[in-house]
Design a protein around this motif. Structure first.
Motif, PDB file in Angstrom:
ATOM      1  N   TYR A 145       0.791  -1.233   0.000  1.00 31.25           N
ATOM      2  CA  TYR A 145       0.000   0.000   0.000  1.00 31.25           C
ATOM      3  C   TYR A 145       0.820   1.279   0.000  1.00 31.25           C
ATOM      4  O   TYR A 145       0.332   2.331  -0.398  1.00 31.25           O
ATOM      5  CB  TYR A 145      -0.970   0.002   1.188  1.00 31.25           C
ATOM      6  N   PHE A 146       2.064   1.224   0.472  1.00 29.26           N
ATOM      7  CA  PHE A 146       2.852   2.457   0.576  1.00 29.26           C
ATOM      8  C   PHE A 146       4.160   2.406  -0.207  1.00 29.26           C
ATOM      9  O   PHE A 146       4.932   3.356  -0.165  1.00 29.26           O
ATOM     10  CB  PHE A 146       3.147   2.776   2.043  1.00 29.26           C
ATOM     11  N   GLY A 147       4.432   1.311  -0.890  1.00 30.14           N
ATOM     12  CA  GLY A 147       5.650   1.222  -1.681  1.00 30.14           C
ATOM     13  C   GLY A 147       6.830   0.684  -0.895  1.00 30.14           C
ATOM     14  O   GLY A 147       6.740   0.440   0.304  1.00 30.14           O
ATOM     15  N   LYS A 148       7.950   0.526  -1.621  1.00 32.64           N
ATOM     16  CA  LYS A 148       9.067  -0.222  -1.046  1.00 32.64           C
ATOM     17  C   LYS A 148       9.944   0.572  -0.088  1.00 32.64           C
ATOM     18  O   LYS A 148      10.884   0.028   0.484  1.00 32.64           O
ATOM     19  CB  LYS A 148       9.924  -0.774  -2.186  1.00 32.64           C
ATOM     20  N   ILE A 149       9.676   1.869   0.055  1.00 31.83           N
ATOM     21  CA  ILE A 149      10.483   2.645   1.004  1.00 31.83           C
ATOM     22  C   ILE A 149       9.826   2.641   2.390  1.00 31.83           C
ATOM     23  O   ILE A 149      10.498   2.801   3.407  1.00 31.83           O
ATOM     24  CB  ILE A 149      10.680   4.099   0.507  1.00 31.83           C
ATOM     25  N   ALA A 150       8.504   2.455   2.418  1.00 28.81           N
ATOM     26  CA  ALA A 150       7.752   2.575   3.677  1.00 28.81           C
ATOM     27  C   ALA A 150       8.257   1.648   4.795  1.00 28.81           C
ATOM     28  O   ALA A 150       8.407   2.104   5.934  1.00 28.81           O
ATOM     29  CB  ALA A 150       6.259   2.377   3.427  1.00 28.81           C
ATOM     30  N   PRO A 151       8.550   0.353   4.502  1.00 24.31           N
ATOM     31  CA  PRO A 151       9.061  -0.482   5.603  1.00 24.31           C
ATOM     32  C   PRO A 151      10.388   0.041   6.146  1.00 24.31           C
ATOM     33  O   PRO A 151      10.659  -0.081   7.344  1.00 24.31           O
ATOM     34  CB  PRO A 151       9.267  -1.860   4.961  1.00 24.31           C
ATOM     35  N   ILE A 152      11.196   0.645   5.286  1.00 23.34           N
ATOM     36  CA  ILE A 152      12.491   1.175   5.721  1.00 23.34           C
ATOM     37  C   ILE A 152      12.262   2.373   6.644  1.00 23.34           C
ATOM     38  O   ILE A 152      12.883   2.488   7.699  1.00 23.34           O
ATOM     39  CB  ILE A 152      13.360   1.556   4.502  1.00 23.34           C
ATOM     40  N   CYS A 153      11.313   3.265   6.245  1.00 22.23           N
ATOM     41  CA  CYS A 153      11.024   4.425   7.094  1.00 22.23           C
ATOM     42  C   CYS A 153      10.412   3.976   8.421  1.00 22.23           C
ATOM     43  O   CYS A 153      10.731   4.526   9.473  1.00 22.23           O
ATOM     44  CB  CYS A 153      10.077   5.389   6.384  1.00 22.23           C
ATOM     45  N   CYS A 154       9.522   2.987   8.383  1.00 21.08           N
ATOM     46  CA  CYS A 154       8.903   2.512   9.627  1.00 21.08           C
ATOM     47  C   CYS A 154       9.925   1.820  10.520  1.00 21.08           C
ATOM     48  O   CYS A 154       9.850   1.910  11.743  1.00 21.08           O
ATOM     49  CB  CYS A 154       7.759   1.546   9.334  1.00 21.08           C
ATOM     50  N   GLY A 155      10.876   1.123   9.916  1.00 16.34           N
ATOM     51  CA  GLY A 155      11.861   0.376  10.692  1.00 16.34           C
ATOM     52  C   GLY A 155      12.822   1.262  11.457  1.00 16.34           C
ATOM     53  O   GLY A 155      13.435   0.829  12.424  1.00 16.34           O
ATOM     54  N   GLY A 156      12.965   2.513  11.032  1.00 18.02           N
ATOM     55  CA  GLY A 156      13.796   3.475  11.752  1.00 18.02           C
ATOM     56  C   GLY A 156      15.225   3.003  11.938  1.00 18.02           C
ATOM     57  O   GLY A 156      15.904   2.662  10.965  1.00 18.02           O
ATOM     58  N   ALA A 157      15.669   2.947  13.184  1.00 10.54           N
ATOM     59  CA  ALA A 157      17.068   2.624  13.473  1.00 10.54           C
ATOM     60  C   ALA A 157      17.366   1.130  13.359  1.00 10.54           C
ATOM     61  O   ALA A 157      18.521   0.732  13.431  1.00 10.54           O
ATOM     62  CB  ALA A 157      17.427   3.116  14.877  1.00 10.54           C
ATOM     63  N   THR A 158      16.323   0.302  13.187  1.00  6.99           N
ATOM     64  CA  THR A 158      16.563  -1.143  13.191  1.00  6.99           C
ATOM     65  C   THR A 158      16.810  -1.712  11.797  1.00  6.99           C
ATOM     66  O   THR A 158      17.069  -2.902  11.663  1.00  6.99           O
ATOM     67  CB  THR A 158      15.366  -1.911  13.793  1.00  6.99           C
ATOM     68  N   THR A 159      16.731  -0.859  10.759  1.00  9.44           N
ATOM     69  CA  THR A 159      16.787  -1.403   9.405  1.00  9.44           C
ATOM     70  C   THR A 159      18.178  -1.873   8.998  1.00  9.44           C
ATOM     71  O   THR A 159      18.359  -2.389   7.907  1.00  9.44           O
ATOM     72  CB  THR A 159      16.284  -0.367   8.371  1.00  9.44           C
ATOM     73  N   MET A 160      19.172  -1.687   9.870  1.00 14.59           N
ATOM     74  CA  MET A 160      20.489  -2.239   9.525  1.00 14.59           C
ATOM     75  C   MET A 160      20.741  -3.559  10.253  1.00 14.59           C
ATOM     76  O   MET A 160      21.725  -4.225   9.990  1.00 14.59           O
ATOM     77  CB  MET A 160      21.599  -1.252   9.834  1.00 14.59           C
TER      78      MET A 160
ATOM     79  N   GLY B  77       5.551   9.317   4.696  1.00 18.02           N
ATOM     80  CA  GLY B  77       6.838   9.816   4.218  1.00 18.02           C
ATOM     81  C   GLY B  77       7.473   8.859   3.231  1.00 18.02           C
ATOM     82  O   GLY B  77       7.969   9.265   2.171  1.00 18.02           O
ATOM     83  N   GLY B  78       7.434   7.573   3.562  1.00 19.62           N
ATOM     84  CA  GLY B  78       8.002   6.559   2.677  1.00 19.62           C
ATOM     85  C   GLY B  78       7.275   6.519   1.341  1.00 19.62           C
ATOM     86  O   GLY B  78       7.904   6.403   0.285  1.00 19.62           O
ATOM     87  N   PHE B  79       5.962   6.652   1.393  1.00 12.51           N
ATOM     88  CA  PHE B  79       5.146   6.645   0.184  1.00 12.51           C
ATOM     89  C   PHE B  79       5.516   7.819  -0.727  1.00 12.51           C
ATOM     90  O   PHE B  79       5.749   7.651  -1.927  1.00 12.51           O
ATOM     91  CB  PHE B  79       3.661   6.722   0.580  1.00 12.51           C
ATOM     92  N   LEU B  80       5.619   9.018  -0.144  1.00 16.96           N
ATOM     93  CA  LEU B  80       5.927  10.218  -0.927  1.00 16.96           C
ATOM     94  C   LEU B  80       7.301  10.108  -1.577  1.00 16.96           C
ATOM     95  O   LEU B  80       7.466  10.374  -2.771  1.00 16.96           O
ATOM     96  CB  LEU B  80       5.875  11.459  -0.032  1.00 16.96           C
ATOM     97  N   VAL B  81       8.293   9.672  -0.794  1.00 18.48           N
ATOM     98  CA  VAL B  81       9.654   9.617  -1.333  1.00 18.48           C
ATOM     99  C   VAL B  81       9.758   8.505  -2.392  1.00 18.48           C
ATOM    100  O   VAL B  81      10.466   8.649  -3.395  1.00 18.48           O
ATOM    101  CB  VAL B  81      10.687   9.467  -0.192  1.00 18.48           C
ATOM    102  N   TYR B  82       8.989   7.439  -2.197  1.00 16.55           N
ATOM    103  CA  TYR B  82       8.979   6.348  -3.185  1.00 16.55           C
ATOM    104  C   TYR B  82       8.434   6.841  -4.512  1.00 16.55           C
ATOM    105  O   TYR B  82       9.020   6.603  -5.572  1.00 16.55           O
ATOM    106  CB  TYR B  82       8.122   5.199  -2.646  1.00 16.55           C
ATOM    107  N   LYS B  83       7.320   7.569  -4.466  1.00 11.72           N
ATOM    108  CA  LYS B  83       6.716   8.102  -5.697  1.00 11.72           C
ATOM    109  C   LYS B  83       7.669   9.085  -6.382  1.00 11.72           C
ATOM    110  O   LYS B  83       7.821   9.065  -7.598  1.00 11.72           O
ATOM    111  CB  LYS B  83       5.391   8.815  -5.359  1.00 11.72           C
ATOM    112  N   LEU B  84       8.311   9.937  -5.571  1.00 18.77           N
ATOM    113  CA  LEU B  84       9.237  10.919  -6.139  1.00 18.77           C
ATOM    114  C   LEU B  84      10.430  10.239  -6.790  1.00 18.77           C
ATOM    115  O   LEU B  84      10.822  10.577  -7.919  1.00 18.77           O
ATOM    116  CB  LEU B  84       9.730  11.869  -5.044  1.00 18.77           C
ATOM    117  N   LEU B  85      11.022   9.252  -6.091  1.00 19.42           N
ATOM    118  CA  LEU B  85      12.193   8.561  -6.633  1.00 19.42           C
ATOM    119  C   LEU B  85      11.822   7.774  -7.891  1.00 19.42           C
ATOM    120  O   LEU B  85      12.609   7.701  -8.837  1.00 19.42           O
ATOM    121  CB  LEU B  85      12.810   7.647  -5.577  1.00 19.42           C
ATOM    122  N   LEU B  86      10.617   7.226  -7.911  1.00 19.26           N
ATOM    123  CA  LEU B  86      10.161   6.495  -9.111  1.00 19.26           C
ATOM    124  C   LEU B  86       9.980   7.459 -10.275  1.00 19.26           C
ATOM    125  O   LEU B  86      10.396   7.200 -11.405  1.00 19.26           O
ATOM    126  CB  LEU B  86       8.821   5.819  -8.846  1.00 19.26           C
TER     127      LEU B  86
END
Lengths: 200, 92
Positions: A145-160, B77-86
Motif C-alpha cells: 500500500y505504501f511502496g518499497k520505502i515505507a518499511p524502511i522508514c517505519c523500521g527506523g534505526a533497526t533497518t540495519m 513519508g516513505g510513500f511520498l519519497v517512493y513516488k518521487l524517486l520512481l
C-alpha cells in the motif's frame, strides 16, 4: 533474536530485584546508572567515529537516497506530533522523545529513564518494541500500500540489523543498502534527538 | 543534557583519530553489555515503583498511540519519497 532474549531476561531480572527489594536503595542519590550512561554514549561515539566504511558506502550511493533517513526522522516525528494530543498524560516533547527512539528500544528507554523517570522509560520501551514488531509483521502490507520505502522508514534505526532480513525479503535485495544507510543515520540521531526532547 | 552530547562527540572525535578495523568491532561489542547493565537498572526502577507496576495498561496504551502515530507518519513519508524517486527514475 538471541540478543532480544538476553535483553528481556535482563529487564525481567531487574524488575524481579526491584519488586523484592533485593538491591537496597540502588536508585537513591548515588545512582550509578548516570555514570554508566556517560560511558555508554562515549563508547557509542567511539564506534561511530571509528567506522570509516560506512562513510565510503554512503559515498558510492546515489545522493538522492540520503534523503530517506531524514524522511524517516521528520515524518515519524510529524506522525507523533499529530497523535500526541491523544496522549493526555504526556506533554508533546515527552511524546516526541518516545517517538525519537525510532524502534531503538534499548538505548532510547535507558536515556529516557535517566531524564524523565522510569514510567516514561517504560512507555519508550514498549512503544519502540511495538514499532519493531510492527515492521516485522506488517512489512508486506506496507510494501503493497505504501511502496518499497515505507518499511524502511517505519523500521527506523533497526533497518540495519533486526528488520533488515524482512526488508530485503519484501522489498528486494537492491533495497538492502538503502536500509543499512537509513539504519546507520537514524541510529546516529537517536541519542541526540531523545536528549533534545527530554530537555524541552 | 549538553554534557551527554559532548561526551558522545568526544567519543566520535577520538574514535576517528584511532580508526582501525579491529577497534570498530571491539567498540560495538562493548556497547551491548553496557546497555544490558543500564536495562537491568531500569528493570530495578520499574520493579521498585508500584505506580508503574499498577499502570502497565495505561502506559501500554500511551506507547501504542505514539507508535501508531510514528509508523503512520513514516509510511506517508516513505510513500511520498517512493513516488518521487520512481518519477525521477532514481530507483526501479
Amino acid at each position: 533474536m538471541r540478543s532480544s532474549i538476553i535483553i528481556f531476561l535482563t529487564i525481567a531480572a531487574g524488575i524481579f530485584c526491584g519488586v523484592y527489594d533485593l538491591i537496597p536503595d540502588f536508585m537513591g542519590n548515588n545512582d550509578p546508572s548516570m555514570i554508566i550512561l556517560y560511558i555508554l554514549l562515549f563508547v557509542v561515539g567511539l564506534s561511530l567515529g571509528n567506522d570509516t566504511e560506512i562513510v565510503e558506502k554512503i559515498k558510492t550511493q546515489s545522493p538522492y537516497l540520503i534523503v530517506i533517513p531524514f524522511v524517516t526522522i521528520i515524518f515519524s516525528l510529524l506522525g507523533v506530533l499529530v497523535v500526541s494530543p491523544l496522549v493526555t498524560e504526556r506533554s508533546i516533547p515527552e511524546s516526541l522523545a518516545v517517538g525519537s527512539g525510532f524502534a531503538y528500544y534499548s538505548l532510547s528507554s535507558v536515556l529516557i529513564t535517566e531524564y524523565k523517570g522510569a514510567d516514561l522509560g517504560v512507555v519508550a520501551l514498549m512503544s519502540n518494541i511495538m514499532r519493531e514488531v510492527f515492521v516485522l509483521i506488517a512489512a508486506p502490507f506496507l510494501v503493497k500500500y505504501f511502496g518499497k520505502i515505507a518499511p524502511i522508514c517505519c523500521g527506523g534505526a533497526t533497518t540495519m540489523d533486526s528488520t533488515l532480513p524482512i526488508i530485503t525479503k519484501t522489498c528486494g535485495n537492491e533495497f538492502a543498502i538503502i536500509a543499512i544507510i537509513n539504519g546507520v543515520v537514524v541510529d546516529f540521531c537517536v541519542p541526540f534527538l531523545v536528549t533534545y526532547f527530554c530537555g524541552i | 543534557m549538553i554534557k551527554l552530547i559532548l561526551t558522545m562527540l568526544a567519543g566520535i572525535i577520538i574514535g576517528k583519530i584511532i580508526s582501525h578495523k579491529k577497534t570498530t568491532t571491539l567498540f560495538s561489542k562493548i556497547i551491548f553489555p553496557i546497555v544490558l547493565i543500564l536495562l537491568f537498572f531500569m528493570g530495578v526502577a520499574i520493579g521498585d515503583n508500584e505506580v508503574i507496576l499498577n499502570s502497565f495498561s495505561s502506559l501500554g496504551m500511551q506507547a501504542f498511540i505514539i507508535t501508531m502515530g510514528a509508523v503512520a507518519g513514516a509510511s506517508v513519508g516513505g510513500f511520498l519519497v517512493y513516488k518521487l524517486l520512481l518519477k525521477y527514475k532514481k530507483i526501479r
